[in-house]
Design an enzyme around this catalytic site. Structure first.
Site, short mmCIF file in Angstrom:
data_model
loop_
_atom_site.label_atom_id
_atom_site.label_comp_id
_atom_site.label_asym_id
_atom_site.label_seq_id
_atom_site.Cartn_x
_atom_site.Cartn_y
_atom_site.Cartn_z
N GLU A 1 -0.40 10.54 6.30
CA GLU A 1 -1.73 10.97 5.83
C GLU A 1 -2.58 11.56 6.95
O GLU A 1 -3.46 12.40 6.70
CB GLU A 1 -2.47 9.81 5.17
N GLY B 1 -7.67 -3.77 5.91
CA GLY B 1 -6.82 -3.50 4.74
C GLY B 1 -5.82 -4.63 4.53
O GLY B 1 -5.33 -5.22 5.50
N GLY C 1 -0.69 6.08 7.41
CA GLY C 1 -0.58 6.25 8.86
C GLY C 1 -1.68 7.20 9.30
O GLY C 1 -1.48 8.41 9.29
N THR D 1 -0.84 -4.98 10.33
CA THR D 1 -1.07 -3.66 9.75
C THR D 1 0.25 -3.04 9.32
O THR D 1 1.24 -3.12 10.06
CB THR D 1 -1.79 -2.67 10.69
N ILE D 2 0.24 -2.44 8.15
CA ILE D 2 1.47 -1.75 7.73
C ILE D 2 1.71 -0.54 8.62
O ILE D 2 2.82 -0.07 8.75
CB ILE D 2 1.42 -1.32 6.25
N ASP D 3 0.63 -0.02 9.25
CA ASP D 3 0.76 1.20 10.06
C ASP D 3 1.54 0.97 11.37
O ASP D 3 1.99 1.92 11.99
CB ASP D 3 -0.62 1.75 10.42
N ARG E 1 13.78 21.45 -5.93
CA ARG E 1 12.36 21.49 -5.54
C ARG E 1 12.15 21.05 -4.10
O ARG E 1 12.98 20.33 -3.54
CB ARG E 1 11.57 20.51 -6.41
N GLN F 1 2.31 1.03 -0.87
CA GLN F 1 2.92 0.59 0.39
C GLN F 1 2.32 -0.72 0.89
O GLN F 1 2.90 -1.41 1.71
CB GLN F 1 2.72 1.66 1.47
N ARG F 2 1.11 -1.04 0.43
CA ARG F 2 0.45 -2.26 0.91
C ARG F 2 0.64 -3.43 -0.04
O ARG F 2 0.47 -4.59 0.34
CB ARG F 2 -1.05 -2.01 1.07
O1 F6P Z 1 -3.83 -0.60 6.40
C1 F6P Z 1 -4.05 0.61 7.10
C2 F6P Z 1 -4.26 1.68 6.11
O2 F6P Z 1 -3.21 1.51 5.25
C3 F6P Z 1 -4.30 3.13 6.58
O3 F6P Z 1 -3.09 3.76 6.77
C4 F6P Z 1 -5.11 3.77 5.48
O4 F6P Z 1 -5.67 4.97 5.89
C5 F6P Z 1 -6.11 2.73 5.20
O5 F6P Z 1 -5.48 1.49 5.42
C6 F6P Z 1 -6.75 2.84 3.85
O6 F6P Z 1 -7.30 1.62 3.44
P1 F6P Z 1 -8.62 1.43 2.56
O7 F6P Z 1 -8.67 2.54 1.57
O8 F6P Z 1 -8.41 0.09 1.95
O9 F6P Z 1 -9.77 1.47 3.51
#
Ligand code: F6P
Length: 342
Positions: free
Chosen positions: A222, A10, A170, A125-127, A162, A274-275
């Site tokens: 997620e 990613g 993640g 990785t953002i994670d 709300r 986020q990316r």
């Molecule tokens: O970069 C890691 C991540 O952001 C995960 O948190 C996410 O589940 C995944 O990439 C989704 O990426 P793609 O839809 O591009 O495979």
């Protein structure tokens, strides 16, 4: 020295800063050449590349994404993939590769190293779930984006009294959820490391509303999972690369929370926001330090390593150790968040 570089998995804010730093260090200090492969390992297998120069890298430092393109394809998922990699490396006269990637991509890098293709890894990785490094570049940007979103959601949630479910990325770990949740003053943070009981979540939200503190922000990673037997999530299935499909847990939880509490419950899935976009200054600096360090490791012939950061210093660690286990959220950080729960 002739070095190949690729970005895999990613995308992530700061990838271009790493590329730029590798090129600068190799061209100016090490009198070498850098070749950038297109679309991650796919371009490496197919010998699709461009020669990267300092001139080519002008202006890319603040740009999100990757000028090289990326993909999730890996040589070990393709028949004859490793031989294709060996052919390209020989044809381009490369001393080795700098692979900028997350767990899966660096796992393939480690296997290539074992199969005789020299690799230095850069943790991306953002994670923030890669082992052996305190932080990966891209994480700070993702947390900043998520926190800004949570800040905005507070005012609208309060105005309408709300519950607002904010889903962040993640898949195995809750670093983004925990950090953005604490920074954004969340009423609750749900992470994969600590399965949640939906009844307890609802009871806490009711207590909060009854005590007169209206509106709740619940940040959910997620990959968060319920305690077995308390709530059933449907099987999301597997994508073409063997990863569990994720993204959407907030939409499953919202109607349940609404039904069990009677509160108006809304969902915001931050997803790819986020990316995308420009890296924060902290990520630009970290990515630049990683890029310079990776070029130095390659120049030293220290193959099979990943550059990392520990106690503020850039170090090298064995790739094998880096990809062995995902780095989970330290319980003491999550506990800090809990002090502010509902
Ligand atoms: O970069 C890691 C991540 O952001 C995960 O948190 C996410 O589940 C995944 O990439 C989704 O990426 P793609 O839809 O591009 O495979």
């Amino acid at each position: 020295m002739r070095l190949g570089v690729l970005t895999s998995g990613g995308d992530c804010p700061g990838l271009n800063a790493v590329i730029r730093a590798v090129v600068r260090k190799v061209e100016r200090d090490l009198d070498g050449t850098v070749i950038g492969f297109r679309d991650g390992y796919l371009g490496l297998m197919e010998d699709r590349y461009e020669v990267l120069t300092v001139d080519r890298c002008r202006g890319i430092l603040p740009r999100g994404g990757t000028i090289l393109g990326t993909s999730r394809h890996q040589p070990y998922g393709v028949d004859g993939g490793v031989d294709m990699v060996r052919r390209t490396v020989a044809k381009r006269g490369l001393d080795g590769l700098v692979v900028i990637g997350g767990n899966g991509s660096l796992g393939a890098g480690r296997d290539l190293q074992d199969d005789g293709v020299p690799v230095v890894g850069v943790p991306k990785t953002i994670d923030n779930d890669l082992g052996c490094t305190e932080v990966t570049f891209g994480f700070d940007t993702a947390v900043t984006t998520a926190t800004e979103a949570i800040d905005r959601l507070h005012t609208t949630a309060e105005s309408h009294d709300r519950v607002m479910l904010v889903e962040v990325m993640g898949r195995h770990v809750g670093h983004i959820a925990t950090w953005s949740g604490i920074a954004g003053g969340a009423s609750m943070i749900l992470v994969p490391e600590e399965p949640f009981d939906l009844d307890e979540v609802c009871a806490a939200l009711v207590r909060r509303h009854e005590s007169g503190r209206f509106a709740s922000i619940v940040v959910v990673a997620e990959g968060a999972v319920p305690v077995e037997g308390t709530f059933t999530l449907p099987d999301p299935g597997i994508d073409e690369f063997g990863h569990q499909r994720l993204g959407g847990i907030a939409h499953l939880l919202a109607p349940e929370i609404a039904a069990r509490t009677g509160f108006d419950t809304k969902v915001v899935v931050l997803g790819y926001l986020q990316r995308g976009g420009t890296p924060t200054p902290a990520d630009r600096v970290l990515a630049t330090r990683f890029g310079v360090a990776a070029a130095e490791a390659a120049s030293d012939g220290d193959w099979g390593t990943m550059v990392a950061i520990r106690a503020g210093r850039i170090i090298r660690v064995p790739l094998t150790e880096a990809v062995a286990e995902p780095k989970v959220v330290a319980p003491d950080i999550h506990d800090v968040g809990k002090i502010f729960f509902a």
